[in-house]
Write an enzyme that holds these catalytic residues in place. Structure first.
Site, short mmCIF file in Angstrom:
data_model
loop_
_atom_site.label_atom_id
_atom_site.label_comp_id
_atom_site.label_asym_id
_atom_site.label_seq_id
_atom_site.Cartn_x
_atom_site.Cartn_y
_atom_site.Cartn_z
N CYS A 104 45.25 50.81 43.84
CA CYS A 104 44.12 49.97 43.42
C CYS A 104 43.55 49.18 44.61
CB CYS A 104 44.61 49.02 42.32
SG CYS A 104 43.43 47.80 41.77
N HIS A 105 42.30 48.72 44.46
CA HIS A 105 41.66 47.92 45.52
C HIS A 105 42.46 46.66 45.84
CE1 HIS A 105 37.89 50.17 45.48
NE2 HIS A 105 38.14 50.33 44.20
N THR A 106 43.11 46.11 44.84
CA THR A 106 43.84 44.86 45.07
C THR A 106 45.02 45.10 46.02
OG1 THR A 106 43.24 44.28 42.83
CG2 THR A 106 44.87 42.89 43.89
N HIS A 149 50.93 47.73 41.60
CA HIS A 149 50.96 46.94 40.36
C HIS A 149 50.47 47.74 39.17
CE1 HIS A 149 46.93 46.54 41.96
NE2 HIS A 149 46.52 46.33 40.73
N GLU A 150 50.26 49.05 39.34
CA GLU A 150 49.73 49.86 38.23
C GLU A 150 50.77 50.90 37.82
OE1 GLU A 150 45.85 51.42 39.10
OE2 GLU A 150 44.99 49.41 39.32
N CYS A 171 54.12 35.96 27.30
CA CYS A 171 55.43 35.41 26.90
C CYS A 171 55.52 35.20 25.39
CB CYS A 171 55.72 34.11 27.64
SG CYS A 171 54.80 32.68 27.03
N CYS A 180 53.84 30.38 25.22
CA CYS A 180 53.10 29.29 25.87
C CYS A 180 51.83 28.97 25.07
CB CYS A 180 52.77 29.64 27.32
SG CYS A 180 51.45 30.84 27.51
N CYS A 207 49.38 31.83 25.15
CA CYS A 207 49.78 33.01 24.38
C CYS A 207 49.61 32.77 22.88
CB CYS A 207 51.23 33.39 24.69
SG CYS A 207 51.41 34.33 26.21
N CYS A 248 48.50 33.97 30.19
CA CYS A 248 49.85 33.42 29.95
C CYS A 248 50.24 32.49 31.09
CB CYS A 248 50.84 34.58 29.84
SG CYS A 248 52.56 34.05 29.70
N ARG A 265 53.31 31.99 36.14
CA ARG A 265 52.22 32.07 37.13
C ARG A 265 52.63 31.59 38.51
NH1 ARG A 265 47.37 33.13 34.77
NH2 ARG A 265 45.88 32.39 36.29
N CYS A 314 45.79 48.21 34.77
CA CYS A 314 44.86 47.35 35.51
C CYS A 314 43.41 47.63 35.10
CB CYS A 314 45.08 47.53 37.01
SG CYS A 314 44.09 46.43 38.03
N ARG A 334 40.74 57.28 40.83
CA ARG A 334 42.10 56.81 41.05
C ARG A 334 42.98 57.89 41.69
NH1 ARG A 334 41.27 52.36 41.05
NH2 ARG A 334 42.26 50.65 39.93
N1 LIG Z 1 38.90 40.92 36.14
C1 LIG Z 1 40.00 41.63 36.38
O1 LIG Z 1 41.06 41.37 35.81
C2 LIG Z 1 39.93 42.78 37.32
C3 LIG Z 1 40.90 43.80 37.29
C4 LIG Z 1 40.74 44.90 38.15
C5 LIG Z 1 39.68 44.92 39.04
N2 LIG Z 1 38.77 43.90 39.05
C6 LIG Z 1 37.60 43.87 39.93
O2 LIG Z 1 36.58 44.65 39.33
C7 LIG Z 1 35.71 45.15 40.34
C8 LIG Z 1 35.55 46.66 40.14
O3 LIG Z 1 36.78 47.31 40.34
P1 LIG Z 1 36.82 48.90 40.46
O4 LIG Z 1 38.24 49.29 40.66
O5 LIG Z 1 36.07 49.50 39.34
O6 LIG Z 1 36.02 49.06 41.84
P2 LIG Z 1 35.23 50.29 42.48
O7 LIG Z 1 34.95 49.91 43.89
O8 LIG Z 1 35.92 51.56 42.20
O9 LIG Z 1 33.85 50.32 41.68
C9 LIG Z 1 32.78 49.50 42.00
C10 LIG Z 1 31.51 50.30 41.77
O10 LIG Z 1 30.39 49.42 41.98
C11 LIG Z 1 29.36 50.20 42.54
N3 LIG Z 1 28.36 49.34 43.16
C12 LIG Z 1 28.38 48.76 44.38
N4 LIG Z 1 27.25 48.08 44.59
C13 LIG Z 1 26.49 48.24 43.49
C14 LIG Z 1 25.20 47.79 43.10
N5 LIG Z 1 24.44 47.03 43.92
N6 LIG Z 1 24.73 48.13 41.90
C15 LIG Z 1 25.47 48.89 41.06
N7 LIG Z 1 26.70 49.36 41.37
C16 LIG Z 1 27.19 49.02 42.57
C17 LIG Z 1 30.08 51.12 43.52
O11 LIG Z 1 29.29 52.25 43.83
C18 LIG Z 1 31.34 51.48 42.73
O12 LIG Z 1 31.19 52.67 41.99
C19 LIG Z 1 36.34 44.75 41.66
O13 LIG Z 1 35.72 43.56 42.11
C20 LIG Z 1 37.78 44.47 41.29
O14 LIG Z 1 38.39 43.57 42.18
C21 LIG Z 1 38.87 42.85 38.21
ZN LIG Z 2 44.75 47.09 40.06
ZN LIG Z 3 52.56 32.93 27.66
#
Ligand SMILES: NC(=O)c1ccc[n+]([C@@H]2O[C@H](COP(=O)([O-])OP(=O)(O)OC[C@H]3O[C@@H](n4cnc5c(N)ncnc54)[C@H](O)[C@@H]3O)[C@@H](O)[C@H]2O)c1
Ligand SMILES: [Zn+2]
Ligand SMILES: [Zn+2]
Length: 368
Positions: free
Chosen positions: A40-42, A62-63, A92, A95, A98, A106, A110, A169, A362
Site C-alpha cells: 500500500c501507499h502508506t 498492514h494489509e 475493542c 471504549c 466503540c 477505537c 492508539r 485497507c 494492488r
Molecule cells: N481514509 C483512510 O482511512 C484511507 C485508507 C487508505 C488510503 N487512504 C488514502 O486515500 C487516497 C487514495 O488511495 P489509493 O490507494 O486509492 O491511491 P492511488 O494513488 O492508487 O489512487 C489515486 C488516484 O487518484 C487519481 N488522481 C490523481 N490526481 C487526480 C485528479 N486531479 N483528478 C482525479 N483523479 C486524480 C490517480 O490517477 C489515481 O488513480 C490516498 O490519499 C490514501 O492515502 C485513506
Molecule cells: Zn493500506
Molecule cells: Zn474501542
C-alpha cells in the site's frame, strides 16, 4: 521463533528481507501466520521517510490475511485455524467510541500503536536483542505476526487470501465511505474523484447502495475502465474542467454525494464544489500531505453542502469486515481486477516500484 520479514532499516533505502525473532503472544495477543499481504501507499510513504511520524527499524505491511496459529492468555474470540484479516484500525468493543455507532475510531490502543508498540508498550519482533517496532500495529510483510485480538477480524474461510487482504485497507475504506459515512441513498447521483483502490471501492459502495448514476473522475484511462467494471456509469478526465462537467451532467446542481480518494487538496476542493446545493455531501477519504489545508468558499456550506472525513470508511473492523467479505462471497463485488501482481516476500521492493509506476491497483505478497 525465527521468521523471515521485510525490515525498514533506513528511510529511503530498499526494505531488507531477513531472518528475525518473533516472541510468543502475551495476554490478549494472537500469533498469525500470514498468507497474503497487499502493498500500500502508506507502506511506501513510511519507507521513503516522507512520513514525519515514521520510525525504524520496523517491519512494514498492514494489509494482511492469514490464519491464527496460536493464541495468548485471555483471548476469547479467536482460536487456532480461524481465518483473519488484520486491522490497523482496531475495535475493542468497550471504549466510548466503540460503544457509539457514530464512529469507528477505537481509542483502546492508539497511543502505543502510534509508537510502534503492542498495547503493553513492548514489541514482539527483535534481532540480536534489538527491538524492531510494529508498523501500524500490524507488521505483515512477514511470515508471521503477533497482534492484539482486538485488531483481527475473523472472516469466512471461503474467501481466498489474496482477495481477503484487500479488505484490510483501501477497499474497505472506499466501500465504507459510501455505505457508512455517506450512507448513499438509492437513486442518487454520485461523483467519485480518484480510481485507485479507495476510489474504486467507493464506486462499488455507491452501486451496492443503489445509486442510479456514478460518475468517476481520474487522470488515467485504464483506471477509469476499471471503474466502469465496478459500476461507474460515466467516466470523466480529471483536471480543471471536472467540476463544470459534473454540474452540466446534473442540471447545474451537482451530485448528491461526492467522494475524494486522491489525497490531493485541490481535488478535495473540487469534490466540495461538485456537491449539490441543499444537501450534497462530500466525503474526504484521501490523506493530504502534512500541513496542507483544504480551501473552501464558506458560501458553499451555507447553501447546504456538507463535508465529512472518513477513516477506514467508518468501518468497525471486527463487525463489518466479515460482513463485507460475505457480500463479496455472495458475488456483490468483483475483486479479480484489483490484484494486478503476485509477488514473493523477497520481491517486496518490486511492489513499491510497480506502485510508483501506477502499474495495476494492488500487488499482493503471497507467502507459501
Ligand atoms: N481514509 C483512510 O482511512 C484511507 C485508507 C487508505 C488510503 N487512504 C488514502 O486515500 C487516497 C487514495 O488511495 P489509493 O490507494 O486509492 O491511491 P492511488 O494513488 O492508487 O489512487 C489515486 C488516484 O487518484 C487519481 N488522481 C490523481 N490526481 C487526480 C485528479 N486531479 N483528478 C482525479 N483523479 C486524480 C490517480 O490517477 C489515481 O488513480 C490516498 O490519499 C490514501 O492515502 C485513506
Ligand atoms: Zn493500506
Ligand atoms: Zn474501542
Amino acid at each position: 521463533m525465527k521468521m523471515r520479514a521485510a525490515v525498514l532499516e533506513e528511510f529511503g533505502e530498499p526494505l531488507a528481507v531477513q531472518e528475525v525473532e518473533l516472541a510468543e503472544p502475551r495476554a490478549g495477543e494472537v500469533l498469525v501466520r500470514l498468507h497474503a499481504c497487499g502493498v500500500c501507499h502508506t507502506d511506501l510513504y513510511t519507507a521513503s521517510g516522507a512520513d514525519p511520524s515514521g520510525y525504524s527499524p520496523t517491519v512494514l505491511g498492514h494489509e494482511g490475511a492469514g490464519v491464527v496459529e496460536a493464541v495468548g492468555p485471555d483471548v476469547g474470540s479467536l482460536a487456532p485455524g480461524d481465518h483473519i484479516v488484520t486491522l490497523f484500525s482496531p475495535q475493542c468493543r468497550e471504549c466510548i467510541h466503540c460503544l457509539d455507532e457514530r464512529t469507528n475510531l477505537c481509542l483502546a490502543i492508539r497511543e502505543e500503536q502510534n509508537k510502534g508498540h503492542l498495547p503493553d508498550g513492548t514489541t514482539r519482533i527483535s534481532r540480536d536483542g534489538e527491538e524492531i517496532r510494529s508498523f501500524m500495529g500490524c507488521s505483515t510483510f512477514a511470515e508471521y505476526t503477533v497482534m492484539p485480538e482486538i485488531a483481527l477480524a475473523k472472516v469466512s474461510p471461503e474467501a481466498p487470501f489474496e482477495h481477503a487482504c484487500l479488505f484490510a485497507c483501501g477497499l474497505s475504506t472506499g466501500l465504507g465511505a459510501a455505505i457508512n459515512t455517506a450512507a448513499v441513498r438509492p437513486g442518487s447521483t454520485c461523483a467519485v474523484f480518484g480510481a485507485g483502490m479507495v476510489g474504486l471501492g467507493a464506486v462499488a459502495g455507491c452501486r451496492l447502495q443503489g445509486a442510479e448514476r456514478i460518475v468517476c473522475v481520474d487522470l488515467s484511462p485504464q483506471r477509469l475502465e476499471l471503474a466502469r467494471g465496478q459500476g461507474a456509469t460515466d467516466l470523466l478526465d480529471g483536471g480543471d474542467g471536472a467540476v463544470q462537467r459534473i454540474l452540466e451532467m446534473t442540471g447545474g446542481f451537482g451530485a448528491d454525494y461526492t467522494f475524494e480518494a486522491t489525497g490531493n487538496v485541490a481535488v478535495m476542493r473540487q469534490a466540495v464544489e461538485a456537491a449539490r446545493m441543499g444537501w450534497g455531501l462530500c466525503t474526504v477519504a484521501g490523506v493530504a500531505g502534512k500541513g496542507e489545508t483544504l480551501d473552501v468558499v464558506p458560501r458553499l456550506l451555507i447553501t447546504g453542502r456538507r463535508i465529512a472525513g472518513s477513516s477506514f470508511g467508518g468501518v468497525k473492523g471486527r463487525d463489518q469486515v466479515p460482513a463485507l467479505i460475505d457480500r463479496y462471497l455472495a458475488g456483490d463485488i468483483d475483486l479479480a481486477p484489483f490484484v494486478s501482481h503476485r509477488l514473493g516476500l523477497d520481491e517486496v521492493n518490486r511492489g513499491f516500484e510497480l506502485m510508483e509506476a501506477q502499474d495495476g491497483i494492488r500487488s499482493v505478497i503471497e507467502f507459501s
